[in-house]
Design a protein around this motif. Structure first.
Motif, PDB file in Angstrom:
ATOM      1  N   GLY A 175     -11.698  19.793  -3.319  1.00 54.54           N
ATOM      2  CA  GLY A 175     -10.312  18.139  -3.971  1.00 54.54           C
ATOM      3  C   GLY A 175      -9.233  18.208  -2.753  1.00 54.54           C
ATOM      4  N   ASN A 176      -8.621  17.613  -2.541  1.00 58.81           N
ATOM      5  CA  ASN A 176      -7.178  18.573  -2.064  1.00 58.81           C
ATOM      6  C   ASN A 176      -6.539  19.582  -1.425  1.00 58.81           C
ATOM      7  N   ASP A 177      -7.053  20.634  -3.113  1.00 56.39           N
ATOM      8  CA  ASP A 177      -6.736  21.446  -2.703  1.00 56.39           C
ATOM      9  C   ASP A 177      -7.347  22.626  -1.626  1.00 56.39           C
ATOM     10  N   VAL A 178      -6.742  22.963  -0.614  1.00 51.71           N
ATOM     11  CA  VAL A 178      -7.278  23.583   0.346  1.00 51.71           C
ATOM     12  C   VAL A 178      -6.843  24.992   0.444  1.00 51.71           C
ATOM     13  N   GLY A 179      -7.982  25.647   1.107  1.00 53.52           N
ATOM     14  CA  GLY A 179      -7.090  27.647   1.173  1.00 53.52           C
ATOM     15  C   GLY A 179      -8.386  27.947   0.378  1.00 53.52           C
ATOM     16  N   THR A 180      -8.327  29.574   0.903  1.00 55.03           N
ATOM     17  CA  THR A 180      -9.718  30.238   0.754  1.00 55.03           C
ATOM     18  C   THR A 180      -9.428  30.607  -0.436  1.00 55.03           C
ATOM     19  N   GLN A 181      -8.389  30.611  -1.258  1.00 56.73           N
ATOM     20  CA  GLN A 181      -8.278  30.484  -2.917  1.00 56.73           C
ATOM     21  C   GLN A 181      -8.857  29.696  -3.988  1.00 56.73           C
ATOM     22  N   TYR A 182      -9.138  28.815  -3.704  1.00 56.79           N
ATOM     23  CA  TYR A 182     -10.441  27.431  -3.742  1.00 56.79           C
ATOM     24  C   TYR A 182     -11.505  28.010  -3.601  1.00 56.79           C
ATOM     25  N   ARG A 183     -12.048  28.919  -3.138  1.00 54.60           N
ATOM     26  CA  ARG A 183     -13.718  28.873  -2.884  1.00 54.60           C
ATOM     27  C   ARG A 183     -14.603  28.521  -4.001  1.00 54.60           C
ATOM     28  N   SER A 184     -15.661  27.749  -4.176  1.00 55.76           N
ATOM     29  CA  SER A 184     -16.821  27.873  -5.335  1.00 55.76           C
ATOM     30  C   SER A 184     -16.779  29.769  -4.821  1.00 55.76           C
ATOM     31  N   ALA A 185     -17.521  30.159  -6.474  1.00 53.47           N
ATOM     32  CA  ALA A 185     -17.826  31.460  -6.564  1.00 53.47           C
ATOM     33  C   ALA A 185     -18.493  31.523  -7.995  1.00 53.47           C
ATOM     34  N   ILE A 186     -19.270  32.874  -8.383  1.00 50.91           N
ATOM     35  CA  ILE A 186     -19.829  33.163  -9.330  1.00 50.91           C
ATOM     36  C   ILE A 186     -20.071  34.840  -8.557  1.00 50.91           C
ATOM     37  N   GLU A 235       1.443  34.440  -5.464  1.00 52.38           N
ATOM     38  CA  GLU A 235       1.482  34.136  -3.751  1.00 52.38           C
ATOM     39  C   GLU A 235       1.044  35.132  -2.821  1.00 52.38           C
ATOM     40  N   GLU A 236       1.054  35.567  -3.057  1.00 46.42           N
ATOM     41  CA  GLU A 236      -0.472  36.447  -2.076  1.00 46.42           C
ATOM     42  C   GLU A 236      -1.454  36.119  -2.132  1.00 46.42           C
ATOM     43  N   VAL A 237      -1.978  35.421  -3.162  1.00 45.93           N
ATOM     44  CA  VAL A 237      -3.300  35.008  -2.997  1.00 45.93           C
ATOM     45  C   VAL A 237      -3.492  33.822  -2.725  1.00 45.93           C
ATOM     46  N   CYS A 238      -2.120  32.864  -2.319  1.00 52.42           N
ATOM     47  CA  CYS A 238      -2.259  31.437  -2.509  1.00 52.42           C
ATOM     48  C   CYS A 238      -1.652  31.623  -0.029  1.00 52.42           C
ATOM     49  N   SER A 239      -1.556  32.774   0.027  1.00 52.57           N
ATOM     50  CA  SER A 239      -1.369  33.096   1.542  1.00 52.57           C
ATOM     51  C   SER A 239      -3.009  33.393   2.332  1.00 52.57           C
ATOM     52  N   GLY A 240      -3.687  33.197   1.897  1.00 53.07           N
ATOM     53  CA  GLY A 240      -5.047  33.475   2.306  1.00 53.07           C
ATOM     54  C   GLY A 240      -5.243  35.180   3.052  1.00 53.07           C
ATOM     55  N   ARG A 241      -4.497  35.656   2.503  1.00 54.97           N
ATOM     56  CA  ARG A 241      -4.485  37.690   2.823  1.00 54.97           C
ATOM     57  C   ARG A 241      -4.653  37.971   2.333  1.00 54.97           C
ATOM     58  N   THR A 242      -5.428  37.706   1.211  1.00 56.38           N
ATOM     59  CA  THR A 242      -5.842  38.791  -0.087  1.00 56.38           C
ATOM     60  C   THR A 242      -7.816  38.948   0.063  1.00 56.38           C
ATOM     61  N   GLY A 243      -8.063  37.819   0.057  1.00 53.26           N
ATOM     62  CA  GLY A 243      -9.601  37.256   0.169  1.00 53.26           C
ATOM     63  C   GLY A 243      -9.717  37.102  -1.321  1.00 53.26           C
TER      64      GLY A 243
END
Length: 217
Positions: free
Chosen positions: A129-140, A85-93
């Motif tokens: 796609g339809n998943d919006v938020g910082t927790q869905y960014r592409s990363a390696i 829930e905290e990650v989904c808030s966008g306030r953990t980075g």
């Protein structure tokens, strides 16, 4: 509060404080039965990828020959031991990630990067796609300088392949050394094995990613 979607990453001052204790998670991998938090066998390597919702992303990798273990979690952020829930808030980075333990004699890191790039659209920024938020960014999140160099070269090559296929957007994949990855809660681990009809947001561009040449010798 926790489900408001943030478009920008927090700073150390604005990030949630988290907690010193790890979030409880599963003891064993639901598909393989291997201990989820055991060290991988000697000679095996680890790769860490973020490609949108980790439910579908994890299945892509646990089905890959040469992969020993997969587990999902959170990386690239500030808050220690965050909850979902905290990650989904966008306030953990953090972004949602899959940690992949693999045998390099059977599957290379480059082959896993190819799978990663082809399994999502790495040009979408803070979404998939339809998943919006910082927790869905592409990363390696890389473990070594060699991984970092391979990832950078393959992203450049894939961006050229996308352009040749008519895609104008640039790759937005975040590539940086892994600091720490936190395991996600029990119910997220191997979610689509537990819930075969569950949501899977995985979908690529349809463009193939070239593999780098194998060094001679």
């Amino acid at each position: 509060m926790f489900f408001k979607k943030a478009a920008d990453l927090p700073t150390p001052e604005t990030a949630l404080k988290g907690r010193p204790q790890p979030i409880p998670t599963a003891a064993v991998h639901y598909v393989t039965g291997r201990a989820l938090e055991a060290a991988p066998p000697e000679g095996f390597e680890t790769a860490v990828f973020g490609l949108g919702c980790f439910w579908g992303a994890e299945r892509v990798f646990w089905q890959t020959p040469g992969v020993w273990l997969t587990r999902v979690g959170y990386a690239g952020g500030i808050t220690p031991n965050p909850t979902y829930e905290e990650v989904c808030s966008g306030r953990t980075g953090h972004t949602e990630i899959v940690e992949v333990q693999f045998d390099p004699r059977e599957v290379s890191f480059a082959a896993l990067v190819k799978l990663f790039l082809e399994s999502h659209d790495p040009t979408q920024g803070m979404r998939q796609g339809n998943d919006v938020g910082t927790q869905y960014r592409s990363a390696i999140y890389t473990i070594s300088g060699e991984q970092a160099a391979t990832a950078a070269q393959m992203i450049a090559d894939y961006e050229a392949a996308l352009a040749a296929a008519g895609h104008r957007a640039k790759v937005t994949t975040e590539v940086k050394p892994l600091d720490v990855a936190y395991l996600a809660e029990d119910y997220h681990q191997q979610y689509l094995a537990k819930n075969p009809n569950g949501y899977c947001g995985i979908g690529g561009t349809g463009v193939s990613c070239p593999l780098p040449p194998v060094p001679a010798g």
